[in-house]
Scaffold this active site. Structure first.
Site, short mmCIF file in Angstrom:
data_model
loop_
_atom_site.label_atom_id
_atom_site.label_comp_id
_atom_site.label_asym_id
_atom_site.label_seq_id
_atom_site.Cartn_x
_atom_site.Cartn_y
_atom_site.Cartn_z
N GLU A 1 0.82 -1.22 0.00
CA GLU A 1 0.00 0.00 0.00
C GLU A 1 0.85 1.27 0.00
O GLU A 1 0.45 2.28 -0.58
CB GLU A 1 -0.95 0.00 1.20
N PHE B 1 -11.78 -6.97 14.16
CA PHE B 1 -10.66 -7.45 13.37
C PHE B 1 -10.34 -6.46 12.25
O PHE B 1 -11.21 -6.04 11.51
CB PHE B 1 -10.99 -8.82 12.77
N GLN B 2 -9.09 -6.09 12.15
CA GLN B 2 -8.56 -5.14 11.16
C GLN B 2 -9.28 -3.78 11.21
O GLN B 2 -9.51 -3.14 10.20
CB GLN B 2 -8.63 -5.74 9.75
N LYS C 1 -17.84 -1.21 5.65
CA LYS C 1 -18.26 -2.31 4.79
C LYS C 1 -19.77 -2.30 4.57
O LYS C 1 -20.24 -2.52 3.44
CB LYS C 1 -17.82 -3.63 5.41
N MET D 1 23.93 10.14 2.76
CA MET D 1 23.81 11.42 3.45
C MET D 1 24.02 11.25 4.95
O MET D 1 24.58 12.13 5.62
CB MET D 1 22.44 12.05 3.17
#
Length: 587
Positions: free
Chosen positions: A78, A140-141, A190, A498
Site C-alpha cells: 500500500e 478485526f482489522q 463495509k 547522506m
C-alpha cells in the site's frame, strides 16, 4: 480543513431496478460500491492504485464486473500505491487515487499520505473500514484511520450513510485539487458499501466555509511592481507552487521582461529553464554558492509559490537581511509564517503574475549581474573527476546528456537527490519529482512507476541510492507486470550516503549503522529475478554505454547499478543552524 464524520442510519431497503409502480418507473438503486465506481468515472479518473482486502472485497467484485473507464493497478504494498499515485499526480497534474482495505491496509498508506501532504500533492485515498456498528469495538482489522491521518490530510471523511457517498466523493476531489492541493481521505465502512441508494449525478460543488481567493488585490500587486521596478539587486525565488499552479510560462514572462535573476527551491526545479542565463539553480542547504549569495545580498526578494522552509532559509535571523520581501502564495497561512514580508499577496500565482508583469518596469540590474557573474566564475558547481572511479555527479551529468534534459526525473532521498538537483539540467515543469518536505526514502521507484503510467509518452528515470531503492524494490513486480519502462539508476556507494556524510562532518567519522555494502544484494540479479533488465557499470567509461543501452528498452524496467565513489560528499553545504552565507564549498 478539519476532519469530518458523516453520521447515518442504515441505507434504504433494496429495490428491483426498473420496477414499475403504476405508470412510473423507479430510479435504479445502486450499492455503495457501485456508486463509488460511478463517481470515480464521473471525476474522469483514469488510473487507480490499490490492494484488496476483507472489507473491500465486495467493491473489488463490482470492479471486476463493471465496465469502468479507469484502470486498476495492483501494487505490491500500500505504501508503494500511495507513492505511485503521488508520482502520477505530480507528472500529470491530475489527482492521484488510492484504494485499500481497512486496518493494516489503511495504516500502510500513512507515509505516502504524509509525503503528499508536505508537498501539496492532490490525492484521494479510499480506505475500507469495518461495519459501522463495530467501529470502536476493536474489531478485526479495525483502525481509526481518520484519526491517525488527521494531521496529514487536507480533509477527511468517515461515510456511514450511503446517500452521502456520491457527494462526499465529488467533494473529496474538489478539495484535493483546489486552493493549495493536498490529500483527502475517505473511509468506507463495509455495510455502507453494501447498502443501496440512488445515483443523482455530479453537481457543482459548494462547501460552506471553504473558498480560495484567486486574484490578490490590485493595490498589493501595484506596490510589489513599484518595489521591483526601483530595485538595484532584485531576485526571484520560485517554489513548487509555480508547478502546482501551472504558472511556469507566467514566471518566465516576468523574468524575461525584467531581466531579474531566478533561483528555485528543490520543489521548484523546472519552473524556470536551467538553460536560461538568468537561472541561478537551486538555493538552500545544498544550493549553488551564487544563488545563496544572491539571496543574501539582494535588495528586493520576490518569493512566488514558496514557503520559506528551513532547508531554504538556513538560520532565520541570518536570512536575506538586506532585502524587502514580496510573497505570493495561495495559502494565507504561509504568509508571514516563517519570515515577515513587506508585501504579502494571497492568491493564485497564475492569475497574479500576469498582472505583476503588466505593471512592473524593467529595473536597472547591470551592476547586479556583474556581481553574480563574478560569483559564478569563482564558485561554480564542481567535483573531482577520475578515470578509474565513477563520480556520482558524473553519472547525473551523463543522464542529463543522454536524455537531452527532457526526461521526467524521479529521485529517492539522500545524496543522489541533491546531486540530481544540482547536475541535471531541468527545462520543463513536472519533470522533477522528489519528496521534498518529508524526505521519504523509498519514494523514488514507485513514484517513477506512477509517473510513467501517467505519462507513457515520456522517458522516466528514477535516480536512487542503494539504501532507498531497497525500501520499495518489490514494486519492480508491478512495473514488470504492466510493462512500465522506468530507467532506474542506483548509485551504489555501499552507505546510507547522506547519513555517512553527516557522520563524517559532525560526528567524528563514527559511521554508526550507516554501512550497507556487506549486506547489499546483487542489484543486477535482483532486477533479473523480477523479469526486469539488470545492468552494471564499474568504471567511468562504462557509464554512457549502460545508459544508452537502457534507452533501447521500451517494455520493461531497467535497473542500472553504478559502483560509485564510497565517500563522496555533496557540496556546497550549509550546516544545520548556519546562515546561507556560511556555506562549506568543498572538502
Amino acid at each position: 480543513m478539519s476532519s469530518a464524520t458523516v453520521e447515518t442510519t442504515k441505507g434504504p431497503p433494496a429495490a428491483v431496478a426498473g420496477k414499475k409502480t403504476g405508470t412510473k418507473t423507479e430510479t435504479e438503486l445502486l450499492t455503495g460500491s457501485q456508486i463509488l465506481l460511478k463517481a470515480l468515472s464521473d471525476e474522469k479518473v483514469d488510473l487507480v492504485f490499490g490492494y484488496p482486502g476483507g472489507v473491500v472485497l465486495g467493491l473489488y467484485d463490482d470492479l471486476f464486473k463493471a465496465s469502468t473507464p479507469f484502470r486498476h493497478v495492483l501494487v505490491r504494498h500500500e505504501q508503494g500505491g500511495t507513492h505511485a499515485a503521488d508520482g502520477y499526480a505530480r507528472a500529470t497534474g491530475k489527482t492521484g487515487v488510492v484504494l485499500v482495505t481497512s486496518g493494516p491496509g489503511a495504516t500502510n498508506t500513512v507515509t505516502g499520505i504524509a509525503t503528499a501532504y508536505m508537498d501539496s500533492i492532490p490525492m484521494v485515498i479510499f480506505t475500507g473500514q469495518v461495519p459501522a456498528g463495530l467501529i470502536g469495538n476493536d474489531a478485526f482489522q479495525e483502525a481509526d484511520i481518520v484519526g491517525i491521518t488527521r494531521p496529514i490530510t487536507k480533509h477527511s471523511y468517515l461515510v456511514k450513510k450511503v446517500e452521502d457517498l456520491e457527494q462526499v466523493v465529488h467533494e473529496a476531489f474538489f478539495i484535493a485539487r483546489t486552493g493549495r492541493p493536498g490529500p483527502v481521505l475517505v473511509d468506507l465502512p463495509k455495510d455502507m458499501l453494501c447498502a443501496k441508494s440512488k445515483y443523482k449525478g455530479k453537481k457543482q460543488i459548494a462547501i460552506k466555509g471553504y473558498s480560495c481567493s484567486q486574484n490578490g488585490t490590485v493595490k498589493r500587486i501595484a506596490e510589489a511592481a513599484e518595489l521591483l521596478s526601483n530595485a538595484k539587486r532584485p531576485l526571484i525565488y520560485a517554489g513548487g507552487g509555480i508547478v502546482l499552479g501551472e504558472a511556469s510560462d507566467e514566471l518566465r514572462a516576468l523574468a524575461v521582461k525584467t531581466n531579474i535573476p531566478v533561483t528555485t527551491t528543490l520543489m521548484g526545479l523546472g519552473t524556470f529553464p536551467e538553460s536560461n542565463a538568468q537561472a541561478l539553480g537551486m538555493l538552500g542547504m545544498h544550493g549553488t554558492w551564487y544563488a545563496n549569495m544572491a539571496i543574501s545580498e539582494c535588495d528586493v526578494l520576490l518569493a512566488v509559490g514558496a514557503r520559506f522552509d528551513d532547508r531554504v532559509t538556513g538560520r532565520l535571523d541570518g536570512f536575506s537581511l538586506k532585502s524587502k520581501k514580496i510573497h505570493i502564495d495561495i495559502d494565507p497561512s504561509c504568509l508571514n509564517k516563517n519570515v515577515n514580508v513587506e508585501i504579502p499577496i494571497q492568491g493564485d500565482v497564475k492569475t497574479i503574475l500576469p498582472d505583476l508583469t503588466r505593471m512592473v518596469r524593467k529595473p536597472e540590474t547591470e551592476e547586479w549581474w556583474q556581481t553574480i557573474w563574478q560569483w559564478r566564475k569563482e564558485h561554480p558547481l564542481r567535483y573531482a573527476k577520475s578515470e578509474k572511479i565513477i563520480s556520482p555527479q558524473f553519472v547525473i551529468e551523463k543522464v542529463s546528456e543522454v536524455t537531452g534534459g527532457d526526461a521526467i526525473v524521479v529521485t529517492d532521498v539522500g545524496q543522489h537527490q541533491m546531486w540530481s538537483a544540482q547536475y541535471y539540467k531541468f527545462n520543463h515543469p513536472r519533470s522533477w519529482l522528489t519528496s521534498g518536505g518529508l524526505g521519504t526514502m523509498g519514494y523514488g521507484f514507485p513514484a517513477a512507476m506512477g509517473a510513467a503510467m501517467g505519462r507513457p509518452e515520456r522517458t522516466v528515470f528514477c535516480i536512487s541510492g542503494d539504501g532507498g531503492f531497497q525500501m520499495t524494490t518489490f514494486e519492480l513486480a508491478t512495473a514488470v507486470e504492466h510493462k512500465v519502462p522506468v530507467k532506474v539508476v542506483v548509485l551504489n556507494n555501499g552507505y546510507l550516503g547522506m547519513v555517512r556524510q553527516w557522520q563524517e562532518m559532525f560526528y567524528g567519522q563514527r559511521y554508526s549503522s550507516s554501512h550497507l555494502a556487506s549486506g547489499n544484494p546483487d542489484f543486477v540479479q535482483l532486477a533479473q529475478s523480477y523479469g526486469a533488465v539488470g545492468l552494471r557499470a564499474t568504471t567511468p567509461d562504462q557509464v554512457m554505454p549502460v545508459l544508452q543501452q537502457s534507452m533501447e528498452t521500451s517494455d520493461k524496467p531497467v535497473v542500472m547499478e553504478f559502483m560509485v565513489a564510497e565517500e563522496e560528499n555533496v557540496f556546497p553545504m550549509v550546516p544545520a543552524g548556519a546562515a546561507l552565507t556560511e556555506m562549506v564549498d568543498t572538502d
